[in-house]
Write an enzyme that holds these catalytic residues in place. Structure first.
Site, PDB file in Angstrom:
ATOM      1  N   HIS A   1       0.827  -1.226   0.000  1.00 30.70           N
ATOM      2  CA  HIS A   1       0.000   0.000   0.000  1.00 30.70           C
ATOM      3  C   HIS A   1       0.847   1.256   0.000  1.00 30.70           C
ATOM      4  CE1 HIS A   1      -3.770   2.323   1.065  1.00 30.70           C
ATOM      5  NE2 HIS A   1      -4.119   1.538   0.075  1.00 30.70           N
TER       6      HIS A   1
ATOM      7  N   HIS B   1      -2.007   1.593  12.916  1.00 27.67           N
ATOM      8  CA  HIS B   1      -1.569   1.011  11.632  1.00 27.67           C
ATOM      9  C   HIS B   1      -1.988  -0.460  11.594  1.00 27.67           C
ATOM     10  CE1 HIS B   1       0.649   0.275   8.047  1.00 27.67           C
ATOM     11  NE2 HIS B   1       1.882   0.260   8.502  1.00 27.67           N
TER      12      HIS B   1
ATOM     13  N   LYS C   1     -10.652   6.597  19.224  1.00 24.29           N
ATOM     14  CA  LYS C   1     -10.568   6.288  17.793  1.00 24.29           C
ATOM     15  C   LYS C   1     -11.275   4.953  17.607  1.00 24.29           C
ATOM     16  CE  LYS C   1      -7.331   9.381  16.510  1.00 24.29           C
ATOM     17  NZ  LYS C   1      -7.535  10.523  15.624  1.00 24.29           N
TER      18      LYS C   1
ATOM     19  N   MET D   1     -11.549   1.756  15.908  1.00 23.29           N
ATOM     20  CA  MET D   1     -10.598   0.979  15.118  1.00 23.29           C
ATOM     21  C   MET D   1     -11.248   0.379  13.868  1.00 23.29           C
ATOM     22  SD  MET D   1      -7.692   1.192  16.570  1.00 23.29           S
ATOM     23  CE  MET D   1      -7.765   2.754  17.429  1.00 23.29           C
ATOM     24  N   GLY D   2     -10.500   0.427  12.754  1.00 26.89           N
ATOM     25  CA  GLY D   2     -11.039  -0.087  11.494  1.00 26.89           C
ATOM     26  C   GLY D   2     -11.701   0.970  10.656  1.00 26.89           C
TER      27      GLY D   2
ATOM     28  N   HIS E   1      -8.679   6.725   7.354  1.00 23.54           N
ATOM     29  CA  HIS E   1      -7.449   6.429   6.629  1.00 23.54           C
ATOM     30  C   HIS E   1      -6.766   7.749   6.290  1.00 23.54           C
ATOM     31  CE1 HIS E   1      -4.685   4.681   3.702  1.00 23.54           C
ATOM     32  NE2 HIS E   1      -4.983   3.529   4.237  1.00 23.54           N
TER      33      HIS E   1
ATOM     34  N   ARG F   1      -9.946  -1.149  -0.924  1.00 25.32           N
ATOM     35  CA  ARG F   1      -9.846  -2.610  -0.731  1.00 25.32           C
ATOM     36  C   ARG F   1     -11.052  -3.199   0.007  1.00 25.32           C
ATOM     37  NH1 ARG F   1      -4.286  -1.650   2.329  1.00 25.32           N
ATOM     38  NH2 ARG F   1      -5.658  -0.024   3.146  1.00 25.32           N
TER      39      ARG F   1
ATOM     40  N   ASP G   1      -8.927  -3.018   7.628  1.00 26.34           N
ATOM     41  CA  ASP G   1      -8.921  -3.766   8.882  1.00 26.34           C
ATOM     42  C   ASP G   1     -10.320  -4.065   9.383  1.00 26.34           C
ATOM     43  OD1 ASP G   1      -6.129  -1.772   9.592  1.00 26.34           O
ATOM     44  OD2 ASP G   1      -6.099  -3.918   9.195  1.00 26.34           O
TER      45      ASP G   1
ATOM     46  N   ARG H   1       2.408  -8.427   4.129  1.00 24.92           N
ATOM     47  CA  ARG H   1       3.083  -7.171   3.789  1.00 24.92           C
ATOM     48  C   ARG H   1       4.584  -7.323   3.574  1.00 24.92           C
ATOM     49  NH1 ARG H   1       1.090  -1.922   4.216  1.00 24.92           N
ATOM     50  NH2 ARG H   1      -0.767  -2.941   3.426  1.00 24.92           N
TER      51      ARG H   1
ATOM     52  N   ARG I   1      16.263  11.805   5.173  1.00 26.67           N
ATOM     53  CA  ARG I   1      16.587  12.577   6.372  1.00 26.67           C
ATOM     54  C   ARG I   1      15.887  13.929   6.246  1.00 26.67           C
ATOM     55  NH1 ARG I   1      17.445  16.615   9.681  1.00 26.67           N
ATOM     56  NH2 ARG I   1      19.239  16.463  11.070  1.00 26.67           N
TER      57      ARG I   1
HETATM   58  C1  SDX Z   1      -3.789   0.845   8.041  1.00 24.40           C
HETATM   59  O1  SDX Z   1      -1.380   4.175   5.445  1.00 24.40           O
HETATM   60  C2  SDX Z   1      -1.811   3.021   5.056  1.00 24.40           C
HETATM   61  O2  SDX Z   1      -1.903   2.761   3.886  1.00 24.40           O
HETATM   62  C3  SDX Z   1      -2.149   2.084   6.185  1.00 24.40           C
HETATM   63  C4  SDX Z   1      -2.860   0.826   5.751  1.00 24.40           C
HETATM   64  C5  SDX Z   1      -1.956  -0.073   4.921  1.00 24.40           C
HETATM   65  O3  SDX Z   1      -2.489  -0.876   4.155  1.00 24.40           O
HETATM   66  O4  SDX Z   1      -0.725  -0.032   5.181  1.00 24.40           O
HETATM   67  O5  SDX Z   1      -4.009   1.143   5.000  1.00 24.40           O
HETATM   68  C6  SDX Z   1      -3.264  -0.002   6.950  1.00 24.40           C
HETATM   69  O6  SDX Z   1      -3.040   1.247   8.882  1.00 24.40           O
HETATM   70  C7  SDX Z   1      -5.235   1.244   8.031  1.00 24.40           C
HETATM   71  C8  SDX Z   1      -5.599   2.187   9.231  1.00 24.40           C
HETATM   72  C9  SDX Z   1      -5.793   1.312  10.454  1.00 24.40           C
HETATM   73  N1  SDX Z   1      -5.960   2.143  11.653  1.00 24.40           N
HETATM   74  C10 SDX Z   1      -7.141   2.289  12.254  1.00 24.40           C
HETATM   75  O7  SDX Z   1      -8.186   1.761  11.868  1.00 24.40           O
HETATM   76  C11 SDX Z   1      -7.085   3.114  13.531  1.00 24.40           C
HETATM   77  C12 SDX Z   1      -8.235   4.121  13.572  1.00 24.40           C
HETATM   78  N2  SDX Z   1      -8.066   5.117  12.555  1.00 24.40           N
HETATM   79  C13 SDX Z   1      -7.540   6.415  12.937  1.00 24.40           C
HETATM   80  O8  SDX Z   1      -6.581   6.359  13.939  1.00 24.40           O
HETATM   81  C14 SDX Z   1      -7.212   7.298  11.746  1.00 24.40           C
HETATM   82  O9  SDX Z   1      -8.262   7.231  10.876  1.00 24.40           O
HETATM   83  C15 SDX Z   1      -5.925   7.076  10.990  1.00 24.40           C
HETATM   84  C16 SDX Z   1      -4.748   7.118  11.890  1.00 24.40           C
HETATM   85  C17 SDX Z   1      -5.970   5.777  10.271  1.00 24.40           C
HETATM   86  C18 SDX Z   1      -5.781   8.187   9.967  1.00 24.40           C
HETATM   87  O10 SDX Z   1      -5.833   9.339  10.653  1.00 24.40           O
HETATM   88  P1  SDX Z   1      -5.407  10.755   9.986  1.00 24.40           P
HETATM   89  O11 SDX Z   1      -5.470  10.731   8.527  1.00 24.40           O
HETATM   90  O12 SDX Z   1      -4.137  11.168  10.613  1.00 24.40           O
HETATM   91  O13 SDX Z   1      -6.615  11.656  10.406  1.00 24.40           O
HETATM   92  P2  SDX Z   1      -6.776  12.239  11.832  1.00 24.40           P
HETATM   93  O14 SDX Z   1      -6.373  11.236  12.871  1.00 24.40           O
HETATM   94  O15 SDX Z   1      -6.137  13.568  11.847  1.00 24.40           O
HETATM   95  O16 SDX Z   1      -8.367  12.358  11.879  1.00 24.40           O
HETATM   96  C19 SDX Z   1      -9.008  13.478  11.330  1.00 24.40           C
HETATM   97  C20 SDX Z   1     -10.232  13.637  12.214  1.00 24.40           C
HETATM   98  C21 SDX Z   1      -9.881  13.754  13.694  1.00 24.40           C
HETATM   99  O17 SDX Z   1     -10.907  14.489  14.315  1.00 24.40           O
HETATM  100  P3  SDX Z   1     -10.557  15.955  14.902  1.00 24.40           P
HETATM  101  O18 SDX Z   1      -9.439  15.757  15.902  1.00 24.40           O
HETATM  102  O19 SDX Z   1     -10.110  16.766  13.684  1.00 24.40           O
HETATM  103  O20 SDX Z   1     -11.856  16.408  15.500  1.00 24.40           O
HETATM  104  O21 SDX Z   1     -11.060  12.465  12.117  1.00 24.40           O
HETATM  105  C22 SDX Z   1     -11.114  11.814  13.379  1.00 24.40           C
HETATM  106  C23 SDX Z   1      -9.954  12.350  14.188  1.00 24.40           C
HETATM  107  O22 SDX Z   1     -10.254  12.268  15.578  1.00 24.40           O
HETATM  108  N3  SDX Z   1     -10.947  10.388  13.148  1.00 24.40           N
HETATM  109  C24 SDX Z   1     -11.507   9.460  13.908  1.00 24.40           C
HETATM  110  C25 SDX Z   1     -11.088   8.235  13.349  1.00 24.40           C
HETATM  111  N4  SDX Z   1     -10.294   8.473  12.301  1.00 24.40           N
HETATM  112  C26 SDX Z   1     -10.201   9.809  12.189  1.00 24.40           C
HETATM  113  N5  SDX Z   1     -12.302   9.535  14.982  1.00 24.40           N
HETATM  114  C27 SDX Z   1     -12.694   8.362  15.523  1.00 24.40           C
HETATM  115  N6  SDX Z   1     -12.344   7.153  15.032  1.00 24.40           N
HETATM  116  C28 SDX Z   1     -11.552   7.044  13.961  1.00 24.40           C
HETATM  117  N7  SDX Z   1     -11.206   5.856  13.498  1.00 24.40           N
END
Ligand code: SDX
Length: 383
Positions: free
Chosen positions: A191, A226, A259, A261-262, A265, A274, A316, A341, A360
């Site tokens: 990815h 992640h 957060k 989970m799942g 992105h 996917r 996920d 992966r 860097r």
């Molecule tokens: C993978 O990068 C890749 O390609 C990864 C992956 C791969 O194949 O390698 O796709 C695999 O890691 C998928 C992601 C798995 N992780 C999760 O499911 C964990 C939950 N998701 C979040 O932690 C979050 O969505 C991220 C970390 C995945 C992405 O976050 P970003 O892009 O940094 O966005 P952000 O955290 O800044 O969120 C923006 C807003 C925030 O709200 P505010 O603070 O602005 O009010 O959206 C909210 C976040 O709080 N938000 C969520 C959320 N995801 C974003 N709120 C609650 N639950 C969530 N899951």
């Protein structure tokens, strides 16, 4: 104040030919092929070949790779001895990380153990295949060991996915299960510059070795933001219980600013390309195991969270319940992600090694203003 991009969000750090993630069209291409097509038609072995070599294998090339992979499936005795030394409640990602570290230390002994001295592209392609072949036995033994079971010897008459399931469960899996698992491994394979892959590229960029880059990537993948998210999805399902509990659970979780989970992105903001393919695999497992309750909970949480926050599922989300239905322990989910992966990581390691430029970035200082030691008087020790 320069324009700091926290988390490197939106930063294009380099070019890659391995995969293209396009959030605008919600597509993912592996070396130009849509991942949906690969997942629906190819064995994972072919996709591994594609990622490493840039082309799908001809029949003879696949046969040659299969023979080499099947010859290296057995659980390495040194690895088993090492794993048996680890506490049973050590995190399974620590088990996998430790096993890969052992394989690397042994393989690179005497080679100078840096990428430019640790061999040619051919050597590192061979090592990539070795890790691809070895990880299923390591992950399968990890689950069996935690259950107090002996390892199941690999079979060389089964393809990669079927043998992985055989070594984990000690019985041949139904073709429906093998197909769903094969699809999941293809979807998890690659990815672009996700956190663990970029970690592997950073390590490679210093001319360190392939195994050190993979060990570092495993460390990055362990985190719940992640790779660890698939395990966390299952824990969320266990917390909620059944579909009727979703609204109340979500009220509490969102009030706690959790957060979910799942979901969400960094790149896809209107849904992970996917998910539809993995959801189809989940649907086939729900039908096979006659577990409509799983889909009820899955759909209830998805529709409620999307309605409230407009944040969509990532890979996920469907893979967690799918792996649970197949019988993998929740703690085994992220090691499965490693086994898939490792193909993408090693493809990027080879690409980074070939194009090499030390990674860097700069930083913006916001600490204490300049000051000098001659003004420093040690404070009297606390009385
Ligand atoms: C993978 O990068 C890749 O390609 C990864 C992956 C791969 O194949 O390698 O796709 C695999 O890691 C998928 C992601 C798995 N992780 C999760 O499911 C964990 C939950 N998701 C979040 O932690 C979050 O969505 C991220 C970390 C995945 C992405 O976050 P970003 O892009 O940094 O966005 P952000 O955290 O800044 O969120 C923006 C807003 C925030 O709200 P505010 O603070 O602005 O009010 O959206 C909210 C976040 O709080 N938000 C969520 C959320 N995801 C974003 N709120 C609650 N639950 C969530 N899951």
């Amino acid at each position: 104040m320069s324009d700091v991009k926290k988390g490197l969000a939106g930063v294009v750090a380099d070019v890659t030919a391995v995969s293209k993630v396009d959030p605008e069209t919600n597509t993912l291409l592996y070396r130009g092929y849509p991942v949906q097509e690969l997942a629906a038609t190819q064995p994972f072995e072919s996709v591994a070949y594609l990622l490493w070599h840039g082309e799908l294998p001809a029949a003879g090339q696949l046969d040659e790779q299969r023979a080499a992979e099947r010859a290296q499936r057995a659980l390495d005795p040194d690895v088993r001895t090492l794993l048996d030394m680890l506490p049973l409640d050590a995190h399974p990602m620590d088990d996998v990380r430790t096993a890969v570290s052992l394989l690397g230390a042994r393989e690179l002994a005497g080679t100078g153990s840096v990428l430019d001295a640790s061999g040619s592209v051919e050597d590192n392609l061979r090592r990539s295949l070795t890790l691809f072949a070895a990880l299923p036995a390591i992950v399968a033994y990890g689950q069996r060991r935690r259950r107090g079971l002996e390892p199941v010897p690999a079979r060389d008459d089964l393809d990669y996915a079927a043998n992985f399931l055989w070594m984990t469960f000690g019985e041949e899996s139904d073709p429906v299960v093998v197909d769903a698992f094969n699809r999941s491994m293809i979807l998890y394979a690659e990815h672009s510059f996700n956190a663990s892959t970029f970690t592997a590229r950073v390590v490679t960029s210093t001319l360190s070795d392939l195994y050190s880059a993979v060990v570092a990537a495993i460390g990055a993948l362990k985190g719940p933001l992640h790779g660890g998210a698939n395990e966390a999805v299952m824990r969320v399902f266990d917390e909620i219980g059944d579909a009727s509990q979703v609204p109340a659970w979500l009220d509490t979780a969102l009030a706690q600013k959790r957060k979910i989970m799942g979901f969400g992105h960094r790149v896809y903001k209107r849904g992970d390309s996917r998910v539809p393919t993995m959801k189809t695999a989940l649907d086939s497992l729900v039908a096979h195991y006659d577990r409509p309750d799983v889909l009820e909970l899955y759909s209830a949480l998805e529709s409620e969270f999307v309605a409230r926050k407009g944040i969509y599922p990532n890979l996920d989300y469907p893979s967690g319940p799918a792996y649970n239905l197949i019988g993998f322990d929740t703690a085994t989910f992220t090691p499965l992600f490693v086994a898939a992966r490792v193909t993408g990581w090693t493809a990027h390691i080879l690409e980074q090694a070939a194009s090499n430029a030390l990674i860097r970035p700069m930083s913006q200082y916001d600490g204490a203003a300049e000051r000098h030691v001659d003004g420093y008087v040690p404070l009297a020790d606390e009385l």
